[in-house]
Design a protein around this motif. Sequence first.
Motif, PDB file in Angstrom:
ATOM      1  N   GLY A   1       0.762  -1.046   0.598  1.00  0.00           N
ATOM      2  CA  GLY A   1       0.172   0.150   0.016  1.00  0.00           C
ATOM      3  C   GLY A   1       0.607   1.386  -0.024  1.00  0.00           C
ATOM      4  O   GLY A   1       0.714   2.261  -0.530  1.00  0.00           O
ATOM      5  N   MET A   2       2.055   1.058   1.018  1.00  0.00           N
ATOM      6  CA  MET A   2       2.827   2.297   0.483  1.00  0.00           C
ATOM      7  C   MET A   2       3.439   2.442  -1.203  1.00  0.00           C
ATOM      8  O   MET A   2       3.249   3.412  -1.158  1.00  0.00           O
ATOM      9  N   LEU A   3       3.749   1.983  -0.683  1.00  0.00           N
ATOM     10  CA  LEU A   3       4.344   2.049  -2.530  1.00  0.00           C
ATOM     11  C   LEU A   3       3.302   2.422  -3.966  1.00  0.00           C
ATOM     12  O   LEU A   3       3.674   2.808  -4.717  1.00  0.00           O
ATOM     13  N   LEU A   4       2.169   1.912  -3.171  1.00  0.00           N
ATOM     14  CA  LEU A   4       0.973   2.106  -4.176  1.00  0.00           C
ATOM     15  C   LEU A   4       0.938   3.635  -3.925  1.00  0.00           C
ATOM     16  O   LEU A   4       0.775   4.642  -4.938  1.00  0.00           O
TER      17      LEU A   4
ATOM     18  N   VAL B   1      -9.707  -9.884  -2.825  1.00  0.00           N
ATOM     19  CA  VAL B   1     -11.009  -8.666  -3.098  1.00  0.00           C
ATOM     20  C   VAL B   1     -10.349  -7.814  -1.378  1.00  0.00           C
ATOM     21  O   VAL B   1     -10.000  -6.574  -2.221  1.00  0.00           O
ATOM     22  N   GLY B   2     -10.512  -8.096  -0.359  1.00  0.00           N
ATOM     23  CA  GLY B   2     -10.567  -7.759   0.540  1.00  0.00           C
ATOM     24  C   GLY B   2      -8.738  -7.122   1.003  1.00  0.00           C
ATOM     25  O   GLY B   2      -8.815  -5.795   0.745  1.00  0.00           O
ATOM     26  N   ASN B   3      -7.763  -8.153   0.168  1.00  0.00           N
ATOM     27  CA  ASN B   3      -6.714  -7.533   0.346  1.00  0.00           C
ATOM     28  C   ASN B   3      -6.251  -6.707  -0.681  1.00  0.00           C
ATOM     29  O   ASN B   3      -5.398  -5.413  -0.781  1.00  0.00           O
ATOM     30  N   PHE B   4      -6.983  -6.282  -1.932  1.00  0.00           N
ATOM     31  CA  PHE B   4      -6.709  -5.609  -3.293  1.00  0.00           C
ATOM     32  C   PHE B   4      -7.232  -4.380  -2.382  1.00  0.00           C
ATOM     33  O   PHE B   4      -6.797  -2.764  -2.688  1.00  0.00           O
ATOM     34  N   PHE B   5      -8.898  -4.161  -1.918  1.00  0.00           N
ATOM     35  CA  PHE B   5      -9.047  -2.770  -1.634  1.00  0.00           C
ATOM     36  C   PHE B   5      -8.274  -1.599  -0.512  1.00  0.00           C
ATOM     37  O   PHE B   5      -8.321  -0.854  -0.027  1.00  0.00           O
TER      38      PHE B   5
ATOM     39  N   PHE C   1      -6.602   1.868  -0.753  1.00  0.00           N
ATOM     40  CA  PHE C   1      -6.747   2.568   0.432  1.00  0.00           C
ATOM     41  C   PHE C   1      -5.782   2.892   1.016  1.00  0.00           C
ATOM     42  O   PHE C   1      -6.104   4.222   0.523  1.00  0.00           O
ATOM     43  N   LEU C   2      -4.806   1.872   1.313  1.00  0.00           N
ATOM     44  CA  LEU C   2      -3.338   2.475   1.812  1.00  0.00           C
ATOM     45  C   LEU C   2      -2.921   3.476   0.763  1.00  0.00           C
ATOM     46  O   LEU C   2      -2.038   4.672   1.257  1.00  0.00           O
TER      47      LEU C   2
END
Length: 376
Positions: free
Chosen positions: A49-52, A183-187, A191-192
Amino acid sequence: MTGPADNRLQARNDLAWAISVGGIGVVLFAALLALTWHFAATLFLIFTGMLLGVALNAMSNLLGRVVRLPHALRLTMVCLVVAGMLSGIVFLGGTTIAQQTTALSNTLKSQLVNVKGFLERNGIDTSFFDFGTVSSPSDDASPAAQSATPTPHALPSAGTIAASGGAIFSQSLKLILGTASAVGNFFIVLFLGIAFATQPSVYRNGLLFMAPARHRTRAIMIVDRIGDTLERWLIAQIITMVAVFLVTWIGLSIIGIQSSFILGIQAGLLAFIPTVGAILGGLIVVLASLASGWVAALSAFILFLGVHALESYVLTPIIQRQALDIPPATLFAFQILLGVVFGIWGLALALPLMAIAKVMIDHFKAEASHVAIAAG
């Protein structure tokens, strides 16, 4: 004045204090390793998430060089463009992707079975390969199957129905839970990433606030250098992935491979993983091309070599020369280590983790050199 007895007592106290501090440090380090090992998947998810967030912020900064708009508005434009591109791929090519994915899966399974049979015919033990219950058409047409007497009117027993129902329910539950987890990991990552990109200064300042006051200047330099390095590397990596996808897709379409679009997508995604990703992508391309004949497979192999040369000797030196400078053998060894220890997460995120470690090592080496020069 202090006598020898006082000196010995002070020395023993210092030794006891050093042993205590060292023991506490070892225990805390071991606890940190155990915590990291136990929650490795969660930590890697947060890091993704930080990389995104860094990637979105980098694209927003690039857009800021073209148009003078507030950061929030530029980030919104970037998110809308990325969401629009992904939605267009899903809605316009969703059917094609689904069909080609199914065809590619069946092709790979059949080719793996053929490779296993070829190896067995040449005296090579392949018992360590397990391809599930994939069978060849000749197996279905065996004499035993042909001579079996069908019983169309026989009803299964209650135990058989219960066992079949339990197996179907178990498999369905696994599929549902796996899909929900993905799907949960994707969201969570989405979000992060958006949260980090929306207010990067807030998280940067919060991270720096945890550093001791006397080391805060050093922490600012390290954090800013890590952020700048990751931003430049991610932009270069995105360009490389898009180029690999387009060249692979167009090349396989010219050769006449049926699943060219989905093979181009997987080649572009695997380009995120240096060295290992290229080898795995090339293996998948060649296996999928064997169904179209040896000429197509040879052409696909030549295409893979061309794409690999384009990525390794053209795109990476030109685009990423200002981002990272890590020796290939060092990176490959680090990839193998993290892949063995943490699985696919460690393999995929080895390069950004290595980049962070390299920035910190370079900073402390430069600082030590300045201290040595000043002392000399």
